[in-house]
Design an enzyme around this catalytic site. Structure first.
Site, PDB file in Angstrom:
ATOM      1  N   ASP A   1      53.061  35.842  81.092  1.00 37.81           N
ATOM      2  CA  ASP A   1      52.018  36.662  80.483  1.00 37.81           C
ATOM      3  C   ASP A   1      52.257  38.109  80.889  1.00 37.81           C
ATOM      4  OD1 ASP A   1      49.449  37.200  79.127  1.00 37.81           O
ATOM      5  OD2 ASP A   1      48.726  37.627  81.155  1.00 37.81           O
TER       6      ASP A   1
ATOM      7  N   CYS B   1      40.553  28.052  77.277  1.00 37.29           N
ATOM      8  CA  CYS B   1      40.546  27.274  78.510  1.00 37.29           C
ATOM      9  C   CYS B   1      41.742  26.320  78.512  1.00 37.29           C
ATOM     10  CB  CYS B   1      39.243  26.491  78.643  1.00 37.29           C
ATOM     11  SG  CYS B   1      39.179  25.402  80.095  1.00 37.29           S
TER      12      CYS B   1
ATOM     13  N   ASP C   1      44.991  35.905  83.942  1.00 34.92           N
ATOM     14  CA  ASP C   1      46.427  35.994  83.675  1.00 34.92           C
ATOM     15  C   ASP C   1      47.136  34.653  83.880  1.00 34.92           C
ATOM     16  OD1 ASP C   1      46.136  38.696  83.119  1.00 34.92           O
ATOM     17  OD2 ASP C   1      46.412  39.266  85.214  1.00 34.92           O
TER      18      ASP C   1
ATOM     19  N   GLU D   1      54.922  36.002  74.799  1.00 39.50           N
ATOM     20  CA  GLU D   1      54.210  36.388  73.593  1.00 39.50           C
ATOM     21  C   GLU D   1      55.023  37.425  72.829  1.00 39.50           C
ATOM     22  OE1 GLU D   1      49.497  36.295  74.033  1.00 39.50           O
ATOM     23  OE2 GLU D   1      50.431  37.413  75.656  1.00 39.50           O
TER      24      GLU D   1
ATOM     25  N   CYS E   1      33.705  23.034  80.288  1.00 36.85           N
ATOM     26  CA  CYS E   1      34.061  22.093  81.357  1.00 36.85           C
ATOM     27  C   CYS E   1      33.787  22.653  82.745  1.00 36.85           C
ATOM     28  CB  CYS E   1      35.530  21.697  81.245  1.00 36.85           C
ATOM     29  SG  CYS E   1      36.691  23.060  81.500  1.00 36.85           S
TER      30      CYS E   1
ATOM     31  N   CYS F   1      34.741  28.440  82.432  1.00 29.95           N
ATOM     32  CA  CYS F   1      34.644  27.830  81.108  1.00 29.95           C
ATOM     33  C   CYS F   1      33.239  27.255  80.914  1.00 29.95           C
ATOM     34  CB  CYS F   1      35.689  26.731  80.968  1.00 29.95           C
ATOM     35  SG  CYS F   1      35.599  25.850  79.383  1.00 29.95           S
TER      36      CYS F   1
ATOM     37  N   CYS G   1      40.349  22.322  78.869  1.00 29.23           N
ATOM     38  CA  CYS G   1      39.693  21.594  77.778  1.00 29.23           C
ATOM     39  C   CYS G   1      39.964  22.178  76.396  1.00 29.23           C
ATOM     40  CB  CYS G   1      38.184  21.531  78.019  1.00 29.23           C
ATOM     41  SG  CYS G   1      37.358  23.137  77.931  1.00 29.23           S
TER      42      CYS G   1
END
Length: 392
Positions: free
Chosen positions: A185, A322, A351, A269, A344, A341, A325
């Site tokens: 990332d 997340c 990051d 990315e 969950c 989250c 989940c």
């Protein structure tokens, strides 16, 4: 597997060689600008495009004119290479990879390319055309054994440093395969966060020298135009810029090499940096960090050493999804570095969570591409046309 590879070295030419190289730089720059003007005029006036063959014939006729006889004082090979570079620049423009070619300037970086018939390679020394003695090259690393240069490019940067880039065909051995895969990332606070939990800090090279650069630029602006003191001040500014660029390049080369050597699959990315630098608040920081250069280095090194680089879609919500989940937040501002989250209850570092999501999606994309049957159309990583809504 053999690949064409360029080895770059520092050069210290003699005063006589500097004069010959300076004349060559000037002639190459003139020919490039002249050819660009010819192509532009032909397009607007005659509605047709000139190619390398057409420009080469016109250049031969131009040399015969008395006013341009000085073009024959240097080797003709770099002049022909300048036309080829312009032809390549127009090809990149028409295929959407670059902007319209611009005129070369005397104060910018200068370069001249010599093909194999314009230099002598003997006993580990290079002698360029029109020169009586070989160049003084500082061999910081040896060339591959029994390598024969196919072309050399001599350059002079704005800090008055000379370099030579030697293009050879090198046998690059692929690295042993392993089962390691990481997601990376890219960010500003931390340059890159890996899915393994490793955090590589942002060196911020430009920020560290920004005050010295601003001081040097103010002194340069106050000097009288055309004076020697202004040239000295300009050289100081150029040396600071060169220091920043060299340190950043060294950092990116070492990091990209380490990531490629340690991992079989690297997932990143595909960021639209050209659009991101339009942000008036973060543009300077984004330009300083060098994301595009890192991805570019990972790309060609993965091809060299038999690794796989997967670029996922830029609209994938890696930060606000997340990893446990799959719940996606409606919004997540940049100042929020950790979040829980609501589905969950898992606690996430922004990051690291993004790096894990990038790895998971990257492995899925890589598995799908490997399973495509022969002859099927294969989508390039990062080129899938999806809107933001497609991921929600």
């Amino acid at each position: 597997m053999k690949h064409k590879r360029a080895y770059k070295y520092r050069v210290y030419p003699t005063p006589e060689q500097q004069h010959i190289v300076a004349c060559t730089f000037g002639c190459c720059r003139f020919v490039y600008n002249w050819a660009l003007r010819q192509e532009t005029a032909a397009y607007y006036n005659e509605h047709r495009r000139l190619y390398y063959k057409d420009l080469s014939e016109r250049l031969t006729e131009l040399k015969k004119q008395e006013d341009y006889s000085w073009l024959s004082e240097v080797s003709s090979v770099p002049l022909q290479q300048a036309l080829r570079h312009l032809d390549k620049a127009f090809l990149n423009f028409f295929e959407g990879r670059a902007k319209y070619p611009t005129f070369h300037k005397k104060r910018n970086r200068q370069s001249a390319t010599y093909a194999a018939n314009a230099f002598i390679w003997r006993d580990g020394a290079i002698t360029l055309a029109k020169m009586g003695e070989p160049l003084d090259i500082r061999w910081s690393r040896p060339l591959p054994k029994d390598a024969t240069p196919s072309s050399v490019t001599i350059t002079k940067d704005c800090a008055n440093r000379y370099f030579i880039s030697i293009l050879v065909e090198d046998e690059i051995e692929q690295l042993p395969a392993n089962e390691q895969a990481i997601g990376a990332d890219l960010g500003l606070k931390s340059f890159v966060v890996l899915s393994t939990g490793e955090v590589v800090g942002n060196p911020r090279f430009f920020h560290k020298d920004e005050k010295n650069l601003a001081k040097a630029q103010r002194r340069h602006a106050k000097k009288k135009k055309g004076s020697k003191n202004r040239d000295k001040a300009r050289l100081k500014v150029a040396r600071i810029h060169a220091r920043i660029a060299d340190r950043r390049r060294d950092f990116l080369q070492k990091l990209s090499t380490r990531l490629i050597r340690e991992n079989q699959v690297v997932c990143v990315e595909s960021l639209a940096v050209k659009n991101m630098v339009k942000n008036p608040t973060l543009s300077k920081a984004i330009s300083d960090v060098g994301w595009s250069e890192l991805v570019s280095q990972l790309e060609y090194k993965a091809d060299w050493y038999g690794r796989t680089l997967v670029k996922i879609d830029k609209w994938y919500p890696s930060s606000k999804r997340c990893f446990e989940c799959g719940h996606i937040l409606d919004s997540l501002t940049l100042d929020v570095r950790q979040w829980d989250c609501p589905e969950c209850g898992a606690h996430h570092d922004r990051d690291i969570n993004a790096a894990n999501n990038i790895l998971a999606v990257g492995l899925t994309v890589n598995a799908c591409e490997e399973s495509i049957r022969p002859g099927a159309v294969k989508t390039k990583p990062g080129k899938a046309r999806r809107s933001r809504k497609a991921w929600r």
